[in-house]
Write a protein that holds these residues in place. Structure first.
Motif, PDB file in Angstrom:
ATOM      1  N   LEU A  55       0.864  -1.181   0.000  1.00  0.00           N
ATOM      2  CA  LEU A  55       0.000   0.000   0.000  1.00  0.00           C
ATOM      3  C   LEU A  55       0.895   1.224   0.000  1.00  0.00           C
ATOM      4  O   LEU A  55       1.848   1.296   0.770  1.00  0.00           O
ATOM      5  CB  LEU A  55      -0.859   0.050   1.264  1.00  0.00           C
TER       6      LEU A  55
ATOM      7  N   LEU B 122      -4.069  13.456  -4.336  1.00  0.00           N
ATOM      8  CA  LEU B 122      -3.645  12.169  -3.793  1.00  0.00           C
ATOM      9  C   LEU B 122      -3.184  11.265  -4.922  1.00  0.00           C
ATOM     10  O   LEU B 122      -3.809  11.190  -5.979  1.00  0.00           O
ATOM     11  CB  LEU B 122      -4.825  11.522  -3.067  1.00  0.00           C
TER      12      LEU B 122
ATOM     13  N   MET C 187      -3.989   5.065  -8.550  1.00  0.00           N
ATOM     14  CA  MET C 187      -4.964   6.145  -8.693  1.00  0.00           C
ATOM     15  C   MET C 187      -4.313   7.502  -8.493  1.00  0.00           C
ATOM     16  O   MET C 187      -3.303   7.642  -7.821  1.00  0.00           O
ATOM     17  CB  MET C 187      -6.098   5.962  -7.705  1.00  0.00           C
TER      18      MET C 187
ATOM     19  N   LEU D 122      -6.079  11.141  -7.582  1.00  0.00           N
ATOM     20  CA  LEU D 122      -7.329  11.847  -7.328  1.00  0.00           C
ATOM     21  C   LEU D 122      -6.998  13.291  -7.000  1.00  0.00           C
ATOM     22  O   LEU D 122      -6.269  13.567  -6.057  1.00  0.00           O
ATOM     23  CB  LEU D 122      -8.066  11.184  -6.160  1.00  0.00           C
TER      24      LEU D 122
ATOM     25  N   THR E  46     -21.193   2.696 -16.861  1.00  0.00           N
ATOM     26  CA  THR E  46     -22.455   3.076 -17.504  1.00  0.00           C
ATOM     27  C   THR E  46     -22.385   3.017 -19.027  1.00  0.00           C
ATOM     28  O   THR E  46     -23.278   2.504 -19.667  1.00  0.00           O
ATOM     29  CB  THR E  46     -22.892   4.474 -17.059  1.00  0.00           C
TER      30      THR E  46
ATOM     31  N   LYS F 294     -28.393   4.684 -14.328  1.00  0.00           N
ATOM     32  CA  LYS F 294     -27.102   5.278 -14.716  1.00  0.00           C
ATOM     33  C   LYS F 294     -26.736   6.404 -13.771  1.00  0.00           C
ATOM     34  O   LYS F 294     -25.608   6.491 -13.288  1.00  0.00           O
ATOM     35  CB  LYS F 294     -27.209   5.838 -16.135  1.00  0.00           C
TER      36      LYS F 294
ATOM     37  N   ILE G 109     -25.591   5.034 -10.539  1.00  0.00           N
ATOM     38  CA  ILE G 109     -24.237   4.445 -10.614  1.00  0.00           C
ATOM     39  C   ILE G 109     -23.192   5.556 -10.593  1.00  0.00           C
ATOM     40  O   ILE G 109     -22.194   5.486  -9.867  1.00  0.00           O
ATOM     41  CB  ILE G 109     -24.102   3.580 -11.881  1.00  0.00           C
ATOM     42  N   ILE G 110     -23.455   6.618 -11.378  1.00  0.00           N
ATOM     43  CA  ILE G 110     -22.487   7.721 -11.440  1.00  0.00           C
ATOM     44  C   ILE G 110     -22.335   8.374 -10.073  1.00  0.00           C
ATOM     45  O   ILE G 110     -21.231   8.670  -9.624  1.00  0.00           O
ATOM     46  CB  ILE G 110     -22.914   8.751 -12.513  1.00  0.00           C
TER      47      ILE G 110
ATOM     48  N   ILE H  89     -20.264   6.137  -7.849  1.00  0.00           N
ATOM     49  CA  ILE H  89     -18.837   6.191  -8.179  1.00  0.00           C
ATOM     50  C   ILE H  89     -18.219   7.467  -7.625  1.00  0.00           C
ATOM     51  O   ILE H  89     -17.130   7.442  -7.054  1.00  0.00           O
ATOM     52  CB  ILE H  89     -18.641   6.092  -9.706  1.00  0.00           C
TER      53      ILE H  89
ATOM     54  N   ARG I 135     -15.214   7.666  -4.979  1.00  0.00           N
ATOM     55  CA  ARG I 135     -13.978   8.409  -5.246  1.00  0.00           C
ATOM     56  C   ARG I 135     -13.662   9.348  -4.094  1.00  0.00           C
ATOM     57  O   ARG I 135     -12.511   9.456  -3.665  1.00  0.00           O
ATOM     58  CB  ARG I 135     -14.145   9.179  -6.555  1.00  0.00           C
TER      59      ARG I 135
ATOM     60  N   LEU J 287     -12.344   7.361  -1.202  1.00  0.00           N
ATOM     61  CA  LEU J 287     -10.966   6.939  -1.469  1.00  0.00           C
ATOM     62  C   LEU J 287     -10.007   8.108  -1.294  1.00  0.00           C
ATOM     63  O   LEU J 287      -8.927   7.968  -0.738  1.00  0.00           O
ATOM     64  CB  LEU J 287     -10.904   6.414  -2.903  1.00  0.00           C
ATOM     65  N   HIS J 288     -10.443   9.278  -1.768  1.00  0.00           N
ATOM     66  CA  HIS J 288      -9.589  10.463  -1.720  1.00  0.00           C
ATOM     67  C   HIS J 288      -9.232  10.832  -0.277  1.00  0.00           C
ATOM     68  O   HIS J 288      -8.083  11.081   0.041  1.00  0.00           O
ATOM     69  CB  HIS J 288     -10.328  11.612  -2.415  1.00  0.00           C
TER      70      HIS J 288
ATOM     71  N   TRP K  65      -7.756   7.185   1.921  1.00  0.00           N
ATOM     72  CA  TRP K  65      -6.641   6.302   1.546  1.00  0.00           C
ATOM     73  C   TRP K  65      -5.451   6.408   2.510  1.00  0.00           C
ATOM     74  O   TRP K  65      -4.966   5.399   3.023  1.00  0.00           O
ATOM     75  CB  TRP K  65      -6.207   6.627   0.113  1.00  0.00           C
ATOM     76  N   ILE K  66      -4.993   7.655   2.774  1.00  0.00           N
ATOM     77  CA  ILE K  66      -3.845   7.827   3.674  1.00  0.00           C
ATOM     78  C   ILE K  66      -4.196   7.360   5.093  1.00  0.00           C
ATOM     79  O   ILE K  66      -3.444   6.578   5.685  1.00  0.00           O
ATOM     80  CB  ILE K  66      -3.369   9.297   3.644  1.00  0.00           C
TER      81      ILE K  66
ATOM     82  N   TYR L  61      -6.239   5.120   5.887  1.00  0.00           N
ATOM     83  CA  TYR L  61      -6.324   3.658   5.825  1.00  0.00           C
ATOM     84  C   TYR L  61      -4.939   3.017   5.890  1.00  0.00           C
ATOM     85  O   TYR L  61      -4.724   2.070   6.640  1.00  0.00           O
ATOM     86  CB  TYR L  61      -7.053   3.255   4.533  1.00  0.00           C
ATOM     87  N   ILE L  62      -3.975   3.586   5.129  1.00  0.00           N
ATOM     88  CA  ILE L  62      -2.613   3.026   5.160  1.00  0.00           C
ATOM     89  C   ILE L  62      -2.038   3.171   6.562  1.00  0.00           C
ATOM     90  O   ILE L  62      -1.419   2.252   7.096  1.00  0.00           O
ATOM     91  CB  ILE L  62      -1.694   3.735   4.145  1.00  0.00           C
TER      92      ILE L  62
ATOM     93  N   VAL M  11      -3.642   0.602   8.830  1.00  0.00           N
ATOM     94  CA  VAL M  11      -3.114  -0.751   8.592  1.00  0.00           C
ATOM     95  C   VAL M  11      -1.696  -0.857   9.133  1.00  0.00           C
ATOM     96  O   VAL M  11      -1.341  -1.815   9.825  1.00  0.00           O
ATOM     97  CB  VAL M  11      -3.164  -1.089   7.081  1.00  0.00           C
TER      98      VAL M  11
END
Lengths: 355, 51
Positions: A120, A130, A148, A150, A182, B7, B10-11, B14, B18, B21-22, B25-26, B28-29, B32
């Motif tokens: 990671l 990021l 990724m 971002l 999509t 649709k 879904i968009i 997503i 995102r 995740l943005h 992410w840090i 999360y690392i 862990v």
């Protein structure tokens, strides 16, 4: 039909499922000729003694590591690295950079975690952009990767999903960049590299770009890799159909000296161009020195000097003779550790899975 | 072919993923790394560049 397992009669003559006792025994007798042919083919194939050629993506890895194009910087830079654990590897980095001619001053924070299966990595700068990497190794030959980028500005995000399979004498890789569930738009890349003899590997890479469902574009490029018998030299060629040829040559001259040459030819109808780059790398006991000259008139050098195990100093310089411009970079890297020397010596860090 | 409404959903999912995740992410690392490190580091050493 030569079948090692006789078909079992069962309830009115139906061929019942025969559980295979060993891996070579066919599960379905009807398929046994195919299975036999396949077995004979794979025995013949393994008797050739071919090795894995490495992936298409890492084709020019040695050359890129010898040349300093990926390592050079200008201005001042400081990296404070802190190792918090050796096994599993866990470290955080604070990097500062300023006074660059091309980049604004920046601060970034990075974190890396790696054990045998998982890798990671994340990096975030002061603007909140990021970049991250995630690698999961399922077995020594199967790795799934995610990359990724971002950003805070919409439309600048990138996500890439990738799976790598390394066979005994071939490598297979599939990649998707920014897939959209999509409308199916995105960039899809598949690549395959196969060892043909012990010294030669041939492969291709197909790129399928789908900007909108109506507008698609597919192109295939071909690669070849020629290796010395004890892999002390590697020559590669990469041909793209739009008229780009990239040829490289890497030679390990001795234990400490490597030299590499790179030739890039562009022969598209609207543009004809060629760049040749020649570089060398010296690995000395406490330092690494890279020097490079190219046909656009640039001469550059990079010295990484390690004064102590935890402190290293980097100087980079580049002179563009044709444009009469110069760049200078100075960097320090300080590595501190929260571990005691006994804990440090306890275990060597496991290397991150190949990226 | 999914309908326009699906649709849209879904968009939106997503976009939400995102964002997660943005910002995640840090952390999360670090989570862990912090929980699986051997020996476990102290939090002040983890974050401060000087400690």
């Amino acid at each position: 039909m030569a079948s090692p397992v006789p078909p079992q009669k069962h309830f009115g003559g139906d061929i019942a499922f025969v559980p295979s006792s060993s891996s070579s025994a066919p599960s379905f007798p009807a398929l046994s000729p195919l299975q036999n042919a396949y077995n004979r083919f794979s025995t013949w194939r393994s008797s050739l003694g071919l090795t894995n050629p490495g992936s298409v993506e890492n084709l020019q890895k040695e050359v890129k590591n010898t040349h300093l194009t990926n390592f050079i910087f200008d201005g001042a830079r400081a990296d404070l690295m802190k190792g918090l654990s050796m096994d599993p590897a866990f470290q955080v980095t604070h990097s500062f950079s300023l006074a660059s001619q091309t980049m604004p001053p920046s601060y970034s924070f990075g974190a890396v975690f790696a054990n045998q299966q998982l890798f990671l990595q994340g990096n975030v700068d002061h603007d909140g952009n990021l970049s991250g990497r995630f690698n999961q190794g399922w077995s020594p030959t199967n790795v799934t990767k995610m990359q990724m980028q971002l950003g805070t500005t919409p439309g600048h995000s990138m996500i890439q999903l990738e799976h790598d399979y390394q066979g005994a004498d071939y490598s297979l890789n599939g990649k998707v960049i920014n897939p959209s569930p999509t409308d199916g738009s995105g960039i899809y890349v598949g690549s395959y590299l196969q060892s043909v003899t012990r010294n030669l590997a041939l492969g291709f890479e197909t790129l399928h770009q789908r900007s909108t469902p109506e507008l698609t574009e597919t192109s295939t490029s071909y690669v070849a890799k020629l290796m010395g018998t004890n892999s002390d030299w590697i020559a590669t060629a990469h041909i793209q159909p739009i008229g780009v040829l990239q040829a490289t040559y890497w030679h390990k001259l001795s234990e400490k000296v490597e030299a590499a040459a790179d030739l890039q030819l562009i022969a598209a109808p609207q543009r004809r161009d060629a760049i040749a780059t020649l570089g060398a790398k010296y690995d000395l006991r406490m330092s690494t020195f890279r020097a490079q000259v190219d046909s656009t008139g640039k001469v550059s050098a990079l010295l990484e000097q390690r004064f102590a195990p935890t402190f290293s100093f980097t100087v980079a310089g580049e002179i563009d003779h044709f444009k009469n411009a110069a760049k200078v970079g100075v960097g320090v890297m300080i590595e501190s550790s929260s571990l005691t020397p006994e804990e440090m010596g306890m275990m060597m860090p496991p290397g991150p899975p190949p990226v | 072919m999914p309908s326009e409404e699906t649709k849209e959903r879904i968009i939106r999912a997503i976009d939400f993923g995102r964002t997660v995740l943005h910002y995640g992410w840090i952390p999360y690392i670090i989570f862990v790394g912090y929980t699986r490190s051997n020996p476990q580091p102290s939090l002040i050493k983890l974050m401060s560049p000087l400690a």
